[in-house]
Motif scaffolding. Structure first.
Motif, mmCIF file in Angstrom:
data_model
loop_
_atom_site.group_PDB
_atom_site.id
_atom_site.type_symbol
_atom_site.label_atom_id
_atom_site.label_comp_id
_atom_site.label_asym_id
_atom_site.label_seq_id
_atom_site.Cartn_x
_atom_site.Cartn_y
_atom_site.Cartn_z
ATOM 1 N N ASP A 80 2.766 5.983 -7.310
ATOM 2 C CA ASP A 80 1.730 6.803 -7.949
ATOM 3 C C ASP A 80 2.091 8.288 -7.872
ATOM 4 O OD1 ASP A 80 0.268 4.558 -8.543
ATOM 5 O OD2 ASP A 80 -1.134 4.782 -6.875
ATOM 6 N N TYR A 81 2.635 8.698 -6.743
ATOM 7 C CA TYR A 81 3.008 10.105 -6.577
ATOM 8 C C TYR A 81 4.057 10.519 -7.609
ATOM 9 C CZ TYR A 81 5.166 14.271 -4.539
ATOM 10 O OH TYR A 81 5.690 15.527 -4.347
ATOM 11 N N PHE A 82 5.016 9.635 -7.864
ATOM 12 C CA PHE A 82 6.078 9.945 -8.820
ATOM 13 C C PHE A 82 5.740 9.536 -10.252
ATOM 14 C CE2 PHE A 82 8.813 9.653 -4.897
ATOM 15 C CZ PHE A 82 9.161 10.992 -4.885
ATOM 16 N N CYS A 83 4.531 9.006 -10.432
ATOM 17 C CA CYS A 83 4.069 8.615 -11.786
ATOM 18 C C CYS A 83 5.000 7.569 -12.402
ATOM 19 C CB CYS A 83 3.975 9.829 -12.704
ATOM 20 S SG CYS A 83 2.886 11.135 -12.102
ATOM 21 N N VAL A 84 5.382 6.568 -11.594
ATOM 22 C CA VAL A 84 6.243 5.497 -12.086
ATOM 23 C C VAL A 84 5.628 4.143 -11.740
ATOM 24 C CG1 VAL A 84 8.351 6.862 -11.899
ATOM 25 C CG2 VAL A 84 7.614 5.469 -9.953
ATOM 26 N N LYS A 85 6.175 3.102 -12.316
ATOM 27 C CA LYS A 85 5.708 1.745 -12.089
ATOM 28 C C LYS A 85 6.361 1.165 -10.834
ATOM 29 C CE LYS A 85 5.582 -2.817 -14.321
ATOM 30 N NZ LYS A 85 6.006 -3.589 -15.520
ATOM 31 N N LEU A 86 5.601 0.425 -10.056
ATOM 32 C CA LEU A 86 6.141 -0.268 -8.883
ATOM 33 C C LEU A 86 6.664 -1.631 -9.326
ATOM 34 C CD1 LEU A 86 6.657 -0.543 -5.871
ATOM 35 C CD2 LEU A 86 4.301 -1.346 -5.597
ATOM 36 N N ASN A 87 7.962 -1.862 -9.108
ATOM 37 C CA ASN A 87 8.585 -3.118 -9.498
ATOM 38 C C ASN A 87 8.965 -3.943 -8.277
ATOM 39 O OD1 ASN A 87 8.681 -2.659 -12.416
ATOM 40 N ND2 ASN A 87 10.168 -1.050 -11.923
ATOM 41 N N THR A 88 9.295 -5.192 -8.500
ATOM 42 C CA THR A 88 9.742 -6.076 -7.424
ATOM 43 C C THR A 88 11.101 -6.663 -7.771
ATOM 44 O OG1 THR A 88 8.594 -7.990 -8.402
ATOM 45 C CG2 THR A 88 7.390 -6.684 -6.762
ATOM 46 N N LEU A 89 11.881 -6.954 -6.736
ATOM 47 C CA LEU A 89 13.189 -7.585 -6.893
ATOM 48 C C LEU A 89 13.181 -8.917 -6.154
ATOM 49 C CD1 LEU A 89 15.729 -4.664 -6.328
ATOM 50 C CD2 LEU A 89 15.248 -5.839 -8.464
ATOM 51 N N GLN B 233 11.987 -7.631 -2.500
ATOM 52 C CA GLN B 233 11.865 -6.191 -2.261
ATOM 53 C C GLN B 233 10.968 -5.503 -3.290
ATOM 54 O OE1 GLN B 233 16.088 -5.170 -2.506
ATOM 55 N NE2 GLN B 233 16.149 -4.868 -0.290
ATOM 56 N N TYR B 234 10.367 -4.403 -2.858
ATOM 57 C CA TYR B 234 9.732 -3.480 -3.782
ATOM 58 C C TYR B 234 10.801 -2.496 -4.233
ATOM 59 C CZ TYR B 234 5.020 -5.057 -2.648
ATOM 60 O OH TYR B 234 3.885 -5.814 -2.507
ATOM 61 N N ARG B 235 10.686 -2.058 -5.490
ATOM 62 C CA ARG B 235 11.699 -1.153 -6.042
ATOM 63 C C ARG B 235 11.022 -0.070 -6.872
ATOM 64 N NH1 ARG B 235 14.852 -0.864 -10.926
ATOM 65 N NH2 ARG B 235 17.018 -0.203 -10.555
ATOM 66 N N ILE B 236 11.362 1.168 -6.568
ATOM 67 C CA ILE B 236 10.871 2.313 -7.330
ATOM 68 C C ILE B 236 12.074 2.989 -7.976
ATOM 69 C CG2 ILE B 236 9.912 4.637 -7.117
ATOM 70 C CD1 ILE B 236 8.058 3.564 -4.957
ATOM 71 N N LYS B 237 11.999 3.177 -9.282
ATOM 72 C CA LYS B 237 13.076 3.852 -10.013
ATOM 73 C C LYS B 237 12.519 5.104 -10.680
ATOM 74 C CE LYS B 237 16.340 3.451 -13.859
ATOM 75 N NZ LYS B 237 16.903 2.580 -14.917
ATOM 76 N N ILE B 238 13.223 6.210 -10.476
ATOM 77 C CA ILE B 238 12.859 7.491 -11.071
ATOM 78 C C ILE B 238 13.961 7.913 -12.030
ATOM 79 C CG2 ILE B 238 12.602 9.957 -10.583
ATOM 80 C CD1 ILE B 238 11.191 9.176 -8.004
ATOM 81 N N SER B 239 13.629 8.103 -13.306
ATOM 82 C CA SER B 239 14.619 8.538 -14.279
ATOM 83 C C SER B 239 14.031 9.446 -15.357
ATOM 84 C CB SER B 239 15.300 7.333 -14.949
ATOM 85 O OG SER B 239 14.349 6.510 -15.590
ATOM 86 N N SER B 240 12.718 9.484 -15.495
ATOM 87 C CA SER B 240 12.091 10.331 -16.509
ATOM 88 C C SER B 240 12.115 11.793 -16.072
ATOM 89 C CB SER B 240 10.644 9.900 -16.752
ATOM 90 O OG SER B 240 9.827 10.229 -15.650
ATOM 91 N N GLU C 170 0.818 -1.215 0.000
ATOM 92 C CA GLU C 170 0.000 0.000 0.000
ATOM 93 C C GLU C 170 0.848 1.259 0.000
ATOM 94 O OE1 GLU C 170 -3.573 2.193 2.563
ATOM 95 O OE2 GLU C 170 -2.930 0.153 3.084
ATOM 96 N N ILE C 171 1.847 1.337 0.885
ATOM 97 C CA ILE C 171 2.651 2.548 0.971
ATOM 98 C C ILE C 171 3.529 2.710 -0.260
ATOM 99 C CG2 ILE C 171 4.409 1.360 2.354
ATOM 100 C CD1 ILE C 171 3.507 5.116 2.368
ATOM 101 N N PHE C 172 4.082 1.603 -0.783
ATOM 102 C CA PHE C 172 4.931 1.723 -1.967
ATOM 103 C C PHE C 172 4.110 2.041 -3.210
ATOM 104 C CE2 PHE C 172 8.681 0.832 0.240
ATOM 105 C CZ PHE C 172 9.751 1.022 -0.636
ATOM 106 N N SER C 173 2.883 1.604 -3.251
ATOM 107 C CA SER C 173 2.005 1.965 -4.370
ATOM 108 C C SER C 173 1.727 3.460 -4.358
ATOM 109 C CB SER C 173 0.693 1.183 -4.291
ATOM 110 O OG SER C 173 0.909 -0.201 -4.500
ATOM 111 N N LYS C 174 1.526 4.026 -3.160
ATOM 112 C CA LYS C 174 1.283 5.460 -3.039
ATOM 113 C C LYS C 174 2.505 6.260 -3.497
ATOM 114 C CE LYS C 174 -2.133 5.479 0.711
ATOM 115 N NZ LYS C 174 -2.417 5.937 2.090
ATOM 116 N N ILE C 175 3.689 5.778 -3.123
ATOM 117 C CA ILE C 175 4.915 6.477 -3.529
ATOM 118 C C ILE C 175 5.082 6.412 -5.040
ATOM 119 C CG2 ILE C 175 7.426 6.526 -3.332
ATOM 120 C CD1 ILE C 175 7.103 5.312 -0.525
#
Length: 291
Positions: free
Chosen positions: A196-205, A215-222, A189-194
């Motif tokens: 969504d806020y950054f307009c990126v896909k939630l990935n898993t490792l 792990q959940y992984r959020i990558k920001i590069s755009s 839930e919390i990682f989905s919110k993060i």
């Protein structure tokens, strides 16, 4: 609650609401509650840092101490590991920490605070644990604290070959286990919110080590996501040395926005910045903690 005045900056220490949300994120990223046997079980709230963050840990301890009448805790440096620990263990210190973060926690790890709250109640303190915070991610400093614990700023370079242009990428990575092992509750839930806020896909490792957790992984590069991140951290600044990494990262991002990363001078400057970030950093300037 919104903070648009840029003069706010690192006065985060002087605003208890913001300090509390920041500490909630920092503790949920790299903290725990320890129990020590004395005449009775007494809890210690602990946050782990790399040893090169010792100045930062000492500053946090100084901040806690200024809010209490008695000694609240200590910073312990491990003899063999590259780590130091901020430990809060006095009754007044524990109560002050709980009052700061109560109602601002957002992850399943918040259940650990039950130990501290129950101990304080047994000591005659009238206190009640508040529910997890459900406010929008961008309305407080919780995410800043979580990034100081588990986020990283990186720069990738691909050098020229014949007629191929110089390629540069500024990326930000945030990772955390998928569930809290003590309760089995998910961080989805919390990682989905993060995400969504950054307009990126939630990935898993998938963990390579069978004893480790996925792990959940959020990558920001755009460009869009980086703009959101920079705007947020301009309002709620980082406090650890990642603040310095973020400043260098932002400088590279500015070069990319102006297309200067394709030039030889730009490429040389980016390489210099990259070599002074993260584990390569040898100089630490803590002036931002005094603003």
């Amino acid at each position: 609650m919104r903070y648009k005045n840029k003069k706010f900056k690192h006065a985060i220490y002087k605003n208890k609401f913001i300090l509390g949300s920041y500490l909630a994120g920092l503790w949920e990223g790299d903290g725990c509650v320890l129990m020590k046997q004395q005449q009775h079980f007494k809890p210690t709230i602990s946050i782990t840092f790399h040893k090169n963050q010792g100045v930062f840990a000492e500053k946090l301890l100084q901040t806690f101490s200024s809010q209490c009448k008695e000694k609240v805790g200590s910073v312990h440096y491990h003899k063999t590991r590259q780590a130091c620990y901020l430990n809060i263990y006095s009754k007044e210190g524990l109560l002050n920490f709980i009052n700061l973060v109560n109602g601002k926690l957002r992850t399943p790890k918040a259940s650990q605070m039950d130990v501290v709250i129950n101990w304080l109640i047994k000591q005659g303190v009238n206190i009640k644990k508040l529910p997890l915070c459900s406010a929008p991610i961008n309305e407080d400093a919780w995410l800043t604290g979580f990034i100081d614990a588990d986020g990283s700023f990186g720069i990738r370079q691909t050098f020229k070959k014949e007629k191929i242009k110089q390629q540069t990428e500024c990326e930000f990575i945030l990772v955390q286990r998928m569930y809290y092992p003590k309760t089995g509750k998910s961080y989805f839930e919390i990682f989905s919110k993060i995400a969504d806020y950054f307009c990126v896909k939630l990935n898993t490792l998938k963990a390579r080590n069978p004893k480790a957790l996925d792990q959940y992984r959020i990558k920001i590069s755009s460009a869009k996501s980086k703009k959101i991140l920079r705007a947020y951290l301009d309002i709620f600044p980082l406090l650890s040395s990642k603040y310095l990494d973020f400043k260098g990262w932002s400088e590279v991002d500015n070069l990319m926005i102006k297309k200067h990363h394709y030039t030889d001078d730009g490429a040389i400057k980016i390489t210099k910045i990259k070599k002074a970030m993260n584990n390569c950093r040898t100089e630490f300037n803590w002036d931002h903690l005094d603003l």
